[in-house]
Design an enzyme around this catalytic site. Structure first.
Site, PDB file in Angstrom:
ATOM      1  N   ARG A 155      -2.127  -8.209  -7.861  1.00  0.00           N
ATOM      2  CA  ARG A 155      -3.276  -7.687  -8.619  1.00  0.00           C
ATOM      3  C   ARG A 155      -2.964  -6.316  -9.232  1.00  0.00           C
ATOM      4  O   ARG A 155      -3.242  -6.073 -10.403  1.00  0.00           O
ATOM      5  CB  ARG A 155      -4.474  -7.515  -7.689  1.00  0.00           C
ATOM      6  CG  ARG A 155      -4.963  -8.758  -7.028  1.00  0.00           C
ATOM      7  CD  ARG A 155      -6.081  -8.354  -6.071  1.00  0.00           C
ATOM      8  NE  ARG A 155      -6.499  -9.428  -5.213  1.00  0.00           N
ATOM      9  CZ  ARG A 155      -5.879  -9.756  -4.088  1.00  0.00           C
ATOM     10  NH1 ARG A 155      -4.814  -9.101  -3.685  1.00  0.00           N
ATOM     11  NH2 ARG A 155      -6.331 -10.756  -3.346  1.00  0.00           N
ATOM     12  N   THR A 230       3.662   3.867  -5.600  1.00  0.00           N
ATOM     13  CA  THR A 230       2.275   3.930  -5.115  1.00  0.00           C
ATOM     14  C   THR A 230       2.043   2.815  -4.099  1.00  0.00           C
ATOM     15  O   THR A 230       0.899   2.508  -3.776  1.00  0.00           O
ATOM     16  CB  THR A 230       1.257   3.753  -6.269  1.00  0.00           C
ATOM     17  OG1 THR A 230       1.584   2.545  -6.963  1.00  0.00           O
ATOM     18  CG2 THR A 230       1.263   4.920  -7.229  1.00  0.00           C
ATOM     19  N   ARG A 232       4.109   1.512  -0.622  1.00  0.00           N
ATOM     20  CA  ARG A 232       4.235   2.035   0.735  1.00  0.00           C
ATOM     21  C   ARG A 232       5.554   2.796   0.810  1.00  0.00           C
ATOM     22  O   ARG A 232       6.571   2.340   0.278  1.00  0.00           O
ATOM     23  CB  ARG A 232       4.228   0.912   1.781  1.00  0.00           C
ATOM     24  CG  ARG A 232       2.874   0.349   2.117  1.00  0.00           C
ATOM     25  CD  ARG A 232       1.993   1.358   2.879  1.00  0.00           C
ATOM     26  NE  ARG A 232       0.698   0.794   3.231  1.00  0.00           N
ATOM     27  CZ  ARG A 232      -0.402   0.925   2.499  1.00  0.00           C
ATOM     28  NH1 ARG A 232      -0.373   1.586   1.352  1.00  0.00           N
ATOM     29  NH2 ARG A 232      -1.543   0.405   2.908  1.00  0.00           N
ATOM     30  N   GLU A 261       4.383   9.352   6.732  1.00  0.00           N
ATOM     31  CA  GLU A 261       3.272  10.230   6.315  1.00  0.00           C
ATOM     32  C   GLU A 261       2.631  10.921   7.510  1.00  0.00           C
ATOM     33  O   GLU A 261       2.445  10.263   8.534  1.00  0.00           O
ATOM     34  CB  GLU A 261       2.232   9.397   5.551  1.00  0.00           C
ATOM     35  CG  GLU A 261       2.794   8.870   4.256  1.00  0.00           C
ATOM     36  CD  GLU A 261       1.824   7.952   3.506  1.00  0.00           C
ATOM     37  OE1 GLU A 261       0.631   7.898   3.855  1.00  0.00           O
ATOM     38  OE2 GLU A 261       2.287   7.289   2.569  1.00  0.00           O
ATOM     39  N   HIS A 279      -0.823  10.445  -1.068  1.00  0.00           N
ATOM     40  CA  HIS A 279      -1.426   9.100  -0.903  1.00  0.00           C
ATOM     41  C   HIS A 279      -2.857   9.059  -1.455  1.00  0.00           C
ATOM     42  O   HIS A 279      -3.825   8.852  -0.712  1.00  0.00           O
ATOM     43  CB  HIS A 279      -1.386   8.672   0.572  1.00  0.00           C
ATOM     44  CG  HIS A 279      -1.385   7.177   0.734  1.00  0.00           C
ATOM     45  ND1 HIS A 279      -0.732   6.525   1.750  1.00  0.00           N
ATOM     46  CD2 HIS A 279      -1.965   6.196  -0.005  1.00  0.00           C
ATOM     47  CE1 HIS A 279      -0.907   5.223   1.639  1.00  0.00           C
ATOM     48  NE2 HIS A 279      -1.661   4.994   0.574  1.00  0.00           N
ATOM     49  N   ALA A 281      -3.746   7.199  -4.467  1.00  0.00           N
ATOM     50  CA  ALA A 281      -3.890   6.266  -5.598  1.00  0.00           C
ATOM     51  C   ALA A 281      -5.262   5.608  -5.699  1.00  0.00           C
ATOM     52  O   ALA A 281      -5.769   5.399  -6.789  1.00  0.00           O
ATOM     53  CB  ALA A 281      -2.789   5.221  -5.571  1.00  0.00           C
TER      54      ALA A 281
HETATM   55  C1  GLV Z   1      -3.807   2.175   0.298  1.00  0.00           C
HETATM   56  O1  GLV Z   1      -2.681   2.558   0.366  1.00  0.00           O
HETATM   57  C2  GLV Z   1      -4.231   0.849   0.543  1.00  0.00           C
HETATM   58  O2  GLV Z   1      -3.436   0.018   1.012  1.00  0.00           O
HETATM   59  O3  GLV Z   1      -5.402   0.560   0.291  1.00  0.00           O
END
Ligand code: GLV
Length: 313
Positions: A155, A230, A232, A261, A279, A281
């Protein structure tokens, strides 16, 4: 009444939905709940609402014999031992869809920021070292006519691709599965690395994708290319990335996620051509509220004996 552990403060309107039907045990610390406390407080609970910073391993699952649902407030669920939870009859859910557009927007924010040297420029201004407009000051690179290489086109990868036309970029992608993806070129990983000007990662973290971008992969990339992560942190070997950037094997990297992290590989701090953000996004008020709400709706559905809205695949 059911008992639910929530490991971090959620928007009050969302928490209220849970409190209306269950006893809510809310961990109110600012940082992630310590592992020992998670095991202690999950005991006797019917559901757990957790975050990607909580390791929900066998120890946690074994500590909660009456657990029926684990609802992660995240689309990624590598923090949960899903196979073990399933073997215990526990439903695991995540929060897909609601964050797709905000993560795609943010990915483009990183692409634009690293290729146009925004953080370098900002640091220069804040240091008081800007001497005024100059024809050759901090020149970036244009996106028009270049190739965006997407590793993973679920997605989020597709939503990133959908924005590429606005910047005049063509899209190539690599995917483990054969998929229909009109308007983009399917390439094997090596070829994608060799030919892309911007490489953006959109795969989940699994044993197969851990260190997918290692020293070897980084040496495949164009010296003029940028890496965006963005997804992992552990998808990239951070030490190898620092080494590759130090040796100018790629032009730059923009990272939202890290291997350990909130620890960041110390060598990255000394590099100008790397953009480091914490982190963020999916981090808009609208999206984070929608994520929390979806996690709670999943718990409510399972506790009511129904099907979860978004079980992990
Ligand atoms: C953020 O990193 C998520 O997986 O929603």
């Amino acid at each position: 009444m059911s008992a639910i552990l929530v490991t971090r403060k959620l928007p009050s309107s969302v928490l209220a939905k849970l409190s209306a039907v269950a006893d809510v045990d809310l961990y109110t610390g600012e940082a992630a709940i310590p592992a020992e406390e998670l095991r202690a407080r999950v005991a006797g609970k019917d559901a757990l609402v957790c975050l990607l910073t909580d390791a929900v391993d066998r120890g946690v699952i074994d500590a909660a014999p009456s657990l029926k649902a684990i609802a992660n407030v995240a689309v990624g669920y590598n923090n949960i031992d899903v196979a073990y939870a399933r073997s215990r009859g526990i439903v695991v859910t995540n929060t897909p869809d609601v964050l797709t557009e905000s993560v795609a927007d943010f990915t483009w924010a990183l692409i634009l920021a690293i290729t146009r040297r925004l953080s370098e420029g900002e640091r220069l201004v804040r240091r008081g070292e800007w001497k005024g407009w100059a024809l050759d000051l901090l020149l970036g690179t244009e996106l028009r006519g270049k190739q965006l290489g997407l590793i993973g086109v679920g997605r989020i990868g597709r939503a990133v691709a959908a924005r590429a036309g606005a910047f005049g970029m063509r899209v190539a992608y690599t995917s483990r599965r054969e998929i229909e993806f009109a308007g983009a070129e399917a390439l094997p990983l090596d070829r994608l690395l060799l030919t892309s000007d911007v490489v953006s990662l959109h795969v989940p973290l699994t044993p197969d994708t851990r260190h997918l971008i290692d020293k070897r992969a980084l040496t495949r990339m164009k010296r003029s290319a940028y890496l965006i992560n963005t997804a992992r942190g552990p998808v990239v070997d951070e030490a190898a990335l620092a080494w590759a950037l130090q040796h100018h094997l790629l032009a730059g990297a923009a990272l939202d996620v890290y291997e350990d992290e909130p620890v960041v590989h110390p060598d990255l701090f000394g590099l100008e051509n790397v953009l480091l953000v914490p982190h963020l996004a999916s981090g808009t008020t609208e999206t984070r509220t929608a994520m929390a709400d979806l996690a709670v709706e999943n718990v409510l559905a399972v506790l009511a004996g129904g099907a979860p809205l978004t079980p992990v695949p």
